[in-house]
Design a protein around this motif. Structure first.
Motif, short mmCIF file in Angstrom:
data_model
loop_
_atom_site.label_atom_id
_atom_site.label_comp_id
_atom_site.label_asym_id
_atom_site.label_seq_id
_atom_site.Cartn_x
_atom_site.Cartn_y
_atom_site.Cartn_z
N UNK A 25 0.83 -1.19 0.00
CA UNK A 25 0.00 0.00 0.00
C UNK A 25 0.87 1.24 0.00
N UNK A 26 1.91 1.21 0.82
CA UNK A 26 2.79 2.36 0.92
C UNK A 26 3.49 2.63 -0.42
N UNK A 27 3.93 1.55 -1.09
CA UNK A 27 4.65 1.74 -2.35
C UNK A 27 3.73 2.29 -3.43
N UNK A 28 2.47 1.86 -3.45
CA UNK A 28 1.50 2.37 -4.42
C UNK A 28 1.21 3.84 -4.15
N UNK A 29 1.03 4.16 -2.88
CA UNK A 29 0.68 5.51 -2.51
C UNK A 29 1.82 6.48 -2.78
N UNK A 30 3.02 6.02 -2.62
CA UNK A 30 4.17 6.90 -2.78
C UNK A 30 4.60 7.06 -4.23
N UNK A 31 4.15 6.15 -5.09
CA UNK A 31 4.54 6.25 -6.50
C UNK A 31 3.87 7.46 -7.13
N UNK A 32 4.64 8.39 -7.66
CA UNK A 32 4.03 9.59 -8.22
C UNK A 32 3.23 9.28 -9.48
N UNK A 33 2.08 9.92 -9.59
CA UNK A 33 1.24 9.74 -10.77
C UNK A 33 1.82 10.51 -11.94
N UNK A 34 1.61 10.00 -13.15
CA UNK A 34 2.03 10.73 -14.33
C UNK A 34 1.05 11.87 -14.58
N UNK A 35 1.47 12.81 -15.40
CA UNK A 35 0.60 13.93 -15.73
C UNK A 35 -0.67 13.43 -16.39
N UNK A 36 -0.50 12.44 -17.25
CA UNK A 36 -1.65 11.87 -17.96
C UNK A 36 -2.71 11.36 -16.98
N UNK A 37 -2.27 10.74 -15.90
CA UNK A 37 -3.20 10.16 -14.93
C UNK A 37 -3.76 11.18 -13.95
N UNK A 38 -3.06 12.29 -13.79
CA UNK A 38 -3.44 13.20 -12.70
C UNK A 38 -4.29 14.38 -13.13
N UNK A 39 -4.23 14.78 -14.39
CA UNK A 39 -5.00 15.94 -14.83
C UNK A 39 -6.49 15.60 -14.84
N UNK A 40 -7.30 16.53 -14.37
CA UNK A 40 -8.74 16.30 -14.26
C UNK A 40 -9.49 17.49 -14.90
N UNK A 41 -10.39 17.20 -15.82
CA UNK A 41 -11.26 18.23 -16.37
C UNK A 41 -12.50 18.28 -15.49
N UNK A 42 -12.62 19.36 -14.74
CA UNK A 42 -13.72 19.48 -13.79
C UNK A 42 -15.04 19.82 -14.48
N UNK A 43 -14.97 20.66 -15.52
CA UNK A 43 -16.19 21.09 -16.18
C UNK A 43 -15.86 21.65 -17.55
N UNK A 44 -16.71 21.36 -18.52
CA UNK A 44 -16.62 21.97 -19.85
C UNK A 44 -17.98 22.53 -20.21
N UNK A 45 -18.01 23.80 -20.63
CA UNK A 45 -19.24 24.43 -21.09
C UNK A 45 -19.02 24.99 -22.49
N UNK A 46 -20.02 24.86 -23.34
CA UNK A 46 -19.92 25.43 -24.68
C UNK A 46 -21.30 25.83 -25.16
N UNK A 47 -21.33 26.88 -25.98
CA UNK A 47 -22.61 27.35 -26.52
C UNK A 47 -22.35 28.26 -27.71
N UNK A 48 -23.39 28.51 -28.48
CA UNK A 48 -23.41 29.59 -29.46
C UNK A 48 -24.47 30.57 -29.00
N UNK A 49 -24.11 31.84 -28.92
CA UNK A 49 -25.03 32.86 -28.43
C UNK A 49 -26.37 32.78 -29.18
#
Length: 283
Positions: A25-49
């Motif tokens: 557990x400790x080794x998994x927790x301590x292993x740094x995540x890659x950028x690919x795995x860590x970036x999170x898109x919280x919200x996307x909004x799009x529209x045409x006026x």
């Protein structure tokens, strides 16, 4: 030497297993995540006026129109970046279809064209600002993360796009400015990607894909007085953009020069006769 009783053996085995599990557990927790795995898109909004295309007849030389804006906003969370990496996150856009022609009665039509796209030689063409390839822009449209960082980075990237062209009242290859413009037709489709790119390796992560389209048709009566000639036919309200459930790959031409503005050509296509290049490409 006295052998351990069964309860003692079970106790010893339990301790060994527990320590091994804790180590895993400790080794998994301590292993740094890659950028690919860590970036999170919280919200996307799009529209045409929702406002319709506006028409401006204030000039005796050209008709101008302004379409409603396409808009895209994304809230992105990047946990701490362990390595010495630089990532840019932002919007990339490409045009994958363009019909843009202006009819002059029985004389013919002028047409803005993207020859390679028109002829099917490419799938899409970059809609970059022409400076910050492949990005649509470099102000609100992008954000750069320079590692290592110790805290979460939360930010917003946004973009907007619309058309505001000028169309001559008279035939563009004529010296006369006599009004002959009779209609304007435009139909363009775009794909817009939210993307993260590693500056050093060029690794590209597609985070979100949006498709959108802008259409318009304007009828013009050149015999009417200036200010009363043009009427917006359709559509009054544009179709809203689509956020795709599955990301699409970015075509190679969408990432490099030339962009659509530099590649487009203004043609005059007479009803009778040979087509003429009015404005050549800039590249």
């Amino acid at each position: 030497m006295r052998l351990s009783s069964p309860p003692d053996l079970w106790k010893l085995l339990w301790i060994v297993l527990l320590f091994n599990a804790m180590g895993c557990i400790q080794s998994i927790r301590c292993k740094p995540k890659s950028f690919r795995d860590s970036i999170i898109v919280l919200e996307v909004k799009t529209c045409i006026d929702s406002n319709p295309t506006s028409i401006d007849e204030s000039s005796s030389v050209v008709l101008r129109y302004r379409t409603p804006h396409f808009r895209a906003h994304a809230h992105v969370l990047v946990p701490p970046v362990a390595g010495q990496e630089t990532w840019t996150i932002g919007w990339i856009q490409a045009c994958n279809h363009m019909e843009f022609y202006n009819t002059y009665g029985n004389k013919g039509m002028s047409s803005w064209e993207l020859p390679d796209l028109r002829d099917g030689k490419i799938q899409a063409i970059s809609d970059s600002d022409g400076v910050n390839y492949p990005w649509y822009g470099n102000t609100t449209e992008t954000c750069t993360i320079v590692g290592p960082t110790k805290k979460d980075s939360k930010f917003t990237v946004s973009m907007n796009d619309n058309f505001y062209p000028s169309v001559t009242w008279g035939v563009p290859v004529s010296d006369s400015n006599v009004p002959q413009l009779s209609s304007i037709h435009r139909d363009q489709s775009f794909t817009t990607w939210l993307v993260a790119i590693n500056k050093a390796t060029s690794e590209t992560l597609i985070l979100q894909t949006i498709r959108w389209r802008m259409r318009l048709h304007i009828n013009v009566d050149p015999d009417k007085p200036l200010g009363q000639r043009a009427v917006l036919d359709e559509p009054i309200t544009q179709e809203q953009p689509q956020i795709l459930g599955k990301n699409e790959p970015i075509p190679a031409n969408a990432m490099v020069k030339p962009n659509a503005n530099d590649a487009q050509v203004l043609m005059w296509r007479p009803k009778n006769g040979v087509p003429v290049v009015v404005i050549p490409p800039k590249y």
